[in-house]
Scaffold this active site. Structure first.
Site, PDB file in Angstrom:
ATOM      1  N   HIS A  60       0.820  -1.210   0.000  1.00 43.47           N
ATOM      2  CA  HIS A  60       0.000   0.000   0.000  1.00 43.47           C
ATOM      3  C   HIS A  60       0.859   1.268   0.000  1.00 43.47           C
ATOM      4  CE1 HIS A  60      -4.134   1.438   1.629  1.00 43.47           C
ATOM      5  NE2 HIS A  60      -3.546   2.416   0.949  1.00 43.47           N
ATOM      6  N   ARG A 107       2.032   8.700  -6.174  1.00 43.84           N
ATOM      7  CA  ARG A 107       1.551  10.012  -6.683  1.00 43.84           C
ATOM      8  C   ARG A 107       1.850  10.312  -8.140  1.00 43.84           C
ATOM      9  NH1 ARG A 107      -1.884   9.890  -2.786  1.00 43.84           N
ATOM     10  NH2 ARG A 107      -1.297  10.868  -0.829  1.00 43.84           N
ATOM     11  N   HIS A 145      -5.802  -1.394   5.355  1.00 48.25           N
ATOM     12  CA  HIS A 145      -5.699  -0.564   6.566  1.00 48.25           C
ATOM     13  C   HIS A 145      -6.861  -0.687   7.565  1.00 48.25           C
ATOM     14  CE1 HIS A 145      -8.178   2.059   4.132  1.00 48.25           C
ATOM     15  NE2 HIS A 145      -7.198   2.665   3.524  1.00 48.25           N
ATOM     16  N   ASN A 153      -6.840   8.601   6.948  1.00 46.79           N
ATOM     17  CA  ASN A 153      -8.063   7.873   6.669  1.00 46.79           C
ATOM     18  C   ASN A 153      -7.766   6.400   6.440  1.00 46.79           C
ATOM     19  OD1 ASN A 153     -10.739   8.292   6.574  1.00 46.79           O
ATOM     20  ND2 ASN A 153     -10.810   9.003   4.460  1.00 46.79           N
ATOM     21  N   ASP A 211       0.502   2.372   3.808  1.00 48.65           N
ATOM     22  CA  ASP A 211      -0.371   3.482   3.372  1.00 48.65           C
ATOM     23  C   ASP A 211       0.447   4.778   3.305  1.00 48.65           C
ATOM     24  OD1 ASP A 211      -2.494   4.918   2.463  1.00 48.65           O
ATOM     25  OD2 ASP A 211      -3.730   4.706   4.252  1.00 48.65           O
TER      26      ASP A 211
END
Ligand code: DOR
Length: 435
Positions: free
Chosen positions: A62, A66, A233, A279, A306
């Site tokens: 994860h 970008r 997650h 998140n 993440d």
């Protein structure tokens, strides 16, 4: 034996087969000898591993790299450098780019960038076009490029019927779907976890139920379709219970937790520092406790970062305007070890960082991939040398990521990557990236 290039000397090898004292000799991109006291062939570079563990390289399920679209925050190159410094020899690049990785053309571009990276860059495709949740992406065309894992991460697939259809396709294609469990009707407007801290701070919260409701729905869809699913997650005690029951029932599911959900609680938000906005949100001590135990007991299969870089201009906005996400690649193993010390062995933790995620992402050798070990003759030379006793403190300015949004600035950590070898190339030597 082919001419050797690298000797990793004096370490303890750890992989899914156990632990033994051994040197590791590498030629080209392959391991050509493993054993005690390997004689140093002429002209071979030595990586000293005395007092260190030598393990299959870490695999991150994860990573937000970008590219394309937000190269100010990170690129495949800078993200892969951060990964290599964190001991990773493979990362799965998330598809919530701009444009999204929902078609073969963008997927090919990212795969191409990955070929020059400092680690393997596997790509996750989007489940729906534009990750908008309305219609399915061309999963078959993406799978034909070798993509094995699909997710709308950053968002959950809200429409149950569409998710059912995606699972049916995925099962036919032999790929795995990964869900960001978040029911938007329950999470709407939530800036942090809904609980005592959100009441005290006067912030709108996201209830644990926003995650658990979608997870329960997806488990029902897996029961119906028998298609494999991975849960990204997971952050609540209730989610752990649901996954535990699903596994006991024999459903083909796997789950990951992040270092930050193992190490931090919602109390951190009292600082109003947006670096703690993420998140799913940071949860309560009870949730953290449940996640730590779930990792130690094997209910959770993998730790995944993440890694979510955001440009400083955005992350420095007021809490409710800042984007969610934190850096993770360079600090993951040491932060997680700090969180779970005393609950599990370091070797078991390495399983959750390397060979278990390699299996989930189908990057392991059984699936035709090159990650996750074991460390043996004929295996690809994707290795990390971990110095368990090295102490260091996290300086955000020194991270290789293009962004600075680490929540661990100033933390003192024990254990650090000494060397990383990717396809036989020493990309990190003595904790320094070589390119
Ligand atoms: O905090 C997060 N940031 N959670 C996500 O699911 C997405 C990620 C991002 O892309 O920034």
């Amino acid at each position: 034996m082919p001419e050797a290039d690298l000797l990793i000397r004096g370490g303890t090898v750890v992989d899914a087969h156990g632990e033994r004292r051994a040197d590791v000799l590498v030629a080209g991109s392959e391991i050509v000898a493993v054993g005690e006291g390997i004689e140093l062939p002429h002209g071979v570079r030595v990586l000293e591993a005395g007092g260190c563990l030598v393990a299959p390289g870490l695999v991150d399920l994860h990573s937000h790299l970008r590219e394309p679209g937000d190269e100010v925050a990170e690129t495949v190159e800078t993200g892969s450098r951060a990964a290599a410094l964190g001991g990773y020899t493979a990362v799965v690049a998330m598809p919530n780019t701009e444009p999204a990785i929902d078609n073969p053309s963008v997927a090919r571009d990212v795969l191409e960038l990955g070929r020059k990276a400092l680690c393997e860059v596997a790509v996750a495709g989007a489940i729906t076009i534009g990750r908008a949740g309305d219609s399915l992406a061309p999963l078959g065309e993406l799978a034909a490029l070798g993509i094995q894992i699909f997710t709308d991460d950053g968002a959950g697939v809200q429409d149950a019927s569409l998710m059912r259809q995606a699972l049916e396709y995925a099962s036919d294609l032999g790929v795995v779907l990964a869900e960001h469990c978040q029911d938007d009707s329950l999470a709407a407007g939530g800036q942090m976890h809904e609980g005592a801290w959100s009441s005290r701070l006067g912030m709108v919260g996201q209830p644990a139920l926003a995650e658990e409701a979608m997870l329960a729905r997806d488990l029902a869809l897996v029961r119906l379709t028998r298609s494999a699913m991975h849960f990204l997650h997971l952050s609540t005690a209730g989610s752990v219970d649901l996954v535990s029951a699903a596994k006991a029932e024999g459903l083909p599911v796997t789950a990951e937790v992040t270092p930050h959900h193992l190490a931090l609680t919602d109390a951190a938000v009292a600082s109003y520092d947006p670096v703690f906005k993420v998140n799913p949100p940071l949860r309560t001590e009870r949730d953290v406790e449940a996640l730590r135990n779930a990792l130690a007991s094997g209910v959770v299969d993998a730790v995944a970062t993440d890694h979510a870089p955001h440009a400083p201009e955005l992350k420095e906005r007021p809490f409710d305007e800042a984007p969610p996400g934190m850096l993770g690649l360079e600090t993951a193993l040491a932060v997680t070890w700090k969180a779970v010390t005393g609950r599990m062995s370091f070797a078991a933790l390495l399983g959750a960082f390397s060979w278990q995620p390699a299996r989930v992402a189908r990057l392991d050798r059984a699936a035709g991939g090159r990650q996750g070990g074991p460390v043996e003759v004929g295996a690809p030379a994707n290795l990390v040398v971990w110095d368990q006793s090295a102490g260091w403190s996290v300086d955000p300015a020194k991270l290789a990521s293009r962004s600075r949004n680490t929540p661990y600035g100033g933390w003192d950590l024990t254990g650090r990557v000494r060397h990383t070898v990717h396809e036989g190339e020493a990309v990190v030597i003595d904790a320094k990236a070589q390119r």
